[in-house]
Design a protein around this motif. Structure first.
Motif, short mmCIF file in Angstrom:
data_model
loop_
_atom_site.label_atom_id
_atom_site.label_comp_id
_atom_site.label_asym_id
_atom_site.label_seq_id
_atom_site.Cartn_x
_atom_site.Cartn_y
_atom_site.Cartn_z
N ASP A 195 -78.97 74.99 -9.55
CA ASP A 195 -78.48 73.71 -10.07
C ASP A 195 -78.24 73.83 -11.58
O ASP A 195 -78.63 74.81 -12.22
N THR A 197 -79.25 72.58 -14.48
CA THR A 197 -80.25 72.78 -15.54
C THR A 197 -80.86 74.18 -15.44
O THR A 197 -81.09 74.83 -16.45
N GLU A 332 -81.51 67.95 -9.51
CA GLU A 332 -81.92 69.36 -9.47
C GLU A 332 -82.45 69.72 -8.09
O GLU A 332 -82.69 68.86 -7.25
N SER A 333 -82.66 71.02 -7.86
CA SER A 333 -83.27 71.47 -6.61
C SER A 333 -84.66 70.84 -6.49
O SER A 333 -85.41 70.78 -7.47
N SER A 335 -85.13 67.66 -5.78
CA SER A 335 -85.11 66.24 -6.16
C SER A 335 -85.08 65.31 -4.96
O SER A 335 -85.34 64.12 -5.08
N HIS A 496 -74.78 69.56 -6.56
CA HIS A 496 -75.36 69.72 -7.91
C HIS A 496 -74.26 69.91 -8.94
O HIS A 496 -74.54 70.07 -10.12
N LYS A 512 -84.43 62.47 -9.17
CA LYS A 512 -85.38 63.38 -9.81
C LYS A 512 -86.74 63.20 -9.14
O LYS A 512 -87.24 62.08 -9.04
N LEU A 537 -78.80 66.37 -17.54
CA LEU A 537 -78.00 66.99 -16.48
C LEU A 537 -76.57 67.23 -16.95
O LEU A 537 -75.99 68.30 -16.73
#
Length: 566
Positions: A195, A197, A332-333, A335, A496, A512, A537
């Motif tokens: 993702d 970030t 993000e992964s 979330s 993402h 999140k 993000l």
């Protein structure tokens, strides 16, 4: 083609190719995969090798590693630190791997051995090349983990790959690559599955290591934002040939070759976004009064049963999608994005709250009634190769939902398959071919056709373009828009990639840690965010313009400093 200029302060190349040709002998004919490629990477420099699947990028890098299969005929030179590795005996080549040249692979879970601890995998190459043994090797391994930003390295070194997140696993792969101080690192799509970030963190890490170790990096990617963020020079490949080279500013800002221009035109971009706090909103668009709700979630709670204890993956999330609308879910992964999609598809029970499709609450329906409701749903998965049965011809793959729900006769199913192939711009002749005979983009079109087989009211798309080249991604996104206008289905789009959501969706939910941090129209949330997390993000999403990307990187650094109280 631009003249290659050595980077200041360098003597000799870390990696260079001179008139490299690679021809594969296949059952039916010869395939000329790389045609007379000449390219140089200097110490402390990042050269991005870009192009679509099949352009010859990975074949070029594999030739430098000495890992091409036996049916490859190689001529020309691939020089690692001035030593030609083409035709080098395997025993000698093995000694050069890790010490002179190393590789960071695309998928960390396939690059790491799942049954060995991280310590064993890091010390293996040190011991193999006689650089360190025993406690000294372990101390070096801990130092490497610390260097790539893994917290508590002395403790975590005893753990296995599955106990780390995707971003941490990629950091471990990078630690393995730099363990023997190689002159050059080949990074093959190192951020594709990550993702935004985590991707930004990995790019920061590669930049820092490159400067610290003076290592040359050959970056293979199809993400032009990553190129703008990390590369010093760019080389563009098309059908095995190098069609354009130059500095990152020259190639991305003033592309000369029509193919490079086409690639850059295909990149989805976040429009009207600034990252210095002056967020620009789009004009307000009147909302259609007669909305027909297709999917409604109210105070949705989703949990996983972890050996008797409950892990809350989604907590108190509410949203709605009407006919003809696309709702993007980003974050993000971990979330909770894909967890929501799983619950809608009936793959995960709802712990509490309401989840309704066309007014029918899925949590209260009997299995037979729930199945009838789910017949009105279509789904497109992330990996088209894994979601199509390799033993079924394309026609059977598309009509499978009709078979499962006992809809239509054999002739009607074939007719429907042909109609849908036409709708996704594939020839009817594809109906008798098998998935392995199609390209990645064509397979994803087949997946879209299958999702539309039963005229769904709701389409669920889980990262449907993340594995595709930029031009193929652009074609697939255009097709989803076109089909949605034609069939007017509601769409839950999990991604993402913020630029893709900005291009496609009408509204968006930012998630999140299982919670909806911010939601609303795309023009509000992605162009005038109120929450710090959304800004973070957006600042992490790379754009394919080097100057703008440098500004965004600095803005992200400032946001991170504020978050850390610096």
């Amino acid at each position: 083609m631009s003249i290659q200029v050595p980077v200041k302060g360098t003597t000799g190349t870390a990696l260079s190719f001179e008139n490299l040709n690679v021809v594969f002998d296949t059952e039916f004919s010869e395939v000329h995969a790389v045609k007379g490629l000449t390219l140089e990477v200097f110490p402390g420099e990042v050269v991005a090798l870009v192009g679509e699947s099949g352009s010859g990028k990975s074949v070029t890098s594999t030739a430098a590693m000495g890992l091409l299969p036996s049916n490859a005929n190689i001529t020309g030179k691939a020089l690692v630190g001035g030593v030609n590795v083409v035709g080098m005996p395997e025993a000698k080549m093995r000694k050069m791997r890790a010490t002179e040249i190393a590789m960071v692979f695309q998928e960390p879970m396939t690059a790491l051995n799942p049954v060995l601890t991280v310590e064993r995998q890091l010390t293996e190459s040190l011991e193999l090349h006689g650089l360190a043994y025993g406690r000294e090797a372990t101390a070096r391994a801990i130092e490497l983990l610390e260097m790539v930003g893994i917290p508590e390295p002395a403790k975590r070194i005893k753990q296995y790959p599955h106990q780390f997140s995707g971003g941490q696993r990629q950091r471990i792969v990078i630690a393995m690559a730099i363990s023997c101080d190689p002159k050059v690192i080949i990074a093959d799509e190192p951020t594709t599955a990550l993702d935004v970030t985590v991707q930004a963190e990995i790019l920061d890490l590669l930049r820092e290591l490159k400067d610290k170790l003076n290592t040359g990096i050959l970056l293979i990617t199809h993400n032009m934002g990553v190129v703008a963020d990390l590369a010093d020079r760019v080389a563009v490949m098309f059908r095995g040939s190098l069609v354009e080279t130059g500095t990152v500013e020259q190639v991305l800002n003033a592309p000369q070759h029509p193919y490079t221009q086409k690639l850059l035109a295909s990149v989805p971009r976040l429009e009207a976004v600034a990252v210095d706090g002056s967020w620009v909103a789009e004009p307000v668009v009147a909302v259609e009064p007669e909305r027909k709700l297709v999917l409604e979630a109210k105070n949705l709670v989703l949990e996983y049963d972890m050996r008797g204890s409950k892990f809350r993956a989604v907590d108190d999330v509410s949203f709605e999608i009407a006919r003809g609308e696309i709702l993007g879910i980003v974050g993000e992964s971990g979330s909770g994005k894909s967890t929501v999609a799983k619950a809608v598809l009936g793959l995960l029970p709802v712990a509490s709250g309401r989840l309704a499709v066309q007014g029918s609450d899925l949590t209260k329906l009997r299995p037979k009634a729930a199945r009838a409701v789910r017949a009105k749903m279509g789904v497109i998965f992330q990996d088209p190769a894994a979601s199509l049965n390799p033993r079924f011809p394309i026609g059977d793959c598309i009509t499978e939902p009709m078979v499962v729900h006992k809809v239509g006769s054999r002739a009607e199913r074939v007719k429907r398959a042909k109609e849908l192939l036409e709708a996704v711009h594939l020839p009817a002749s594809v109906i008798n071919r098998y998935p392995h005979e199609l390209s990645g983009g064509q397979r994803q079109r087949v997946c879209i056709a299958r999702a539309l087989t039963l005229d769904p009211e709701l389409l669920i798309a889980d990262e449907p373009t993340s594995a595709l080249d930029v031009s193929v991604q652009a074609a697939v996104l255009e097709m989803i828009q076109e089909l949605q206008e034609r069939y007017e289905f509601a769409c839950l789009f999990v991604s993402h990639d913020l630029a893709v959501v900005d291009l496609l969706a009408h509204s968006v939910v930012v998630m999140k840690s299982g919670k909806a941090i911010e939601q609303g129209r795309v023009s509000d949330v992605l162009h005038a965010p109120k929450e710090e997390y959304t800004r973070k993000l957006l600042a992490a999403a790379p754009v394919p313009e080097p100057g703008e990307q440098a500004v965004r990187r600095e803005a992200r650094r400032l946001l991170m400093d504020l978050e850390n109280g610096n």
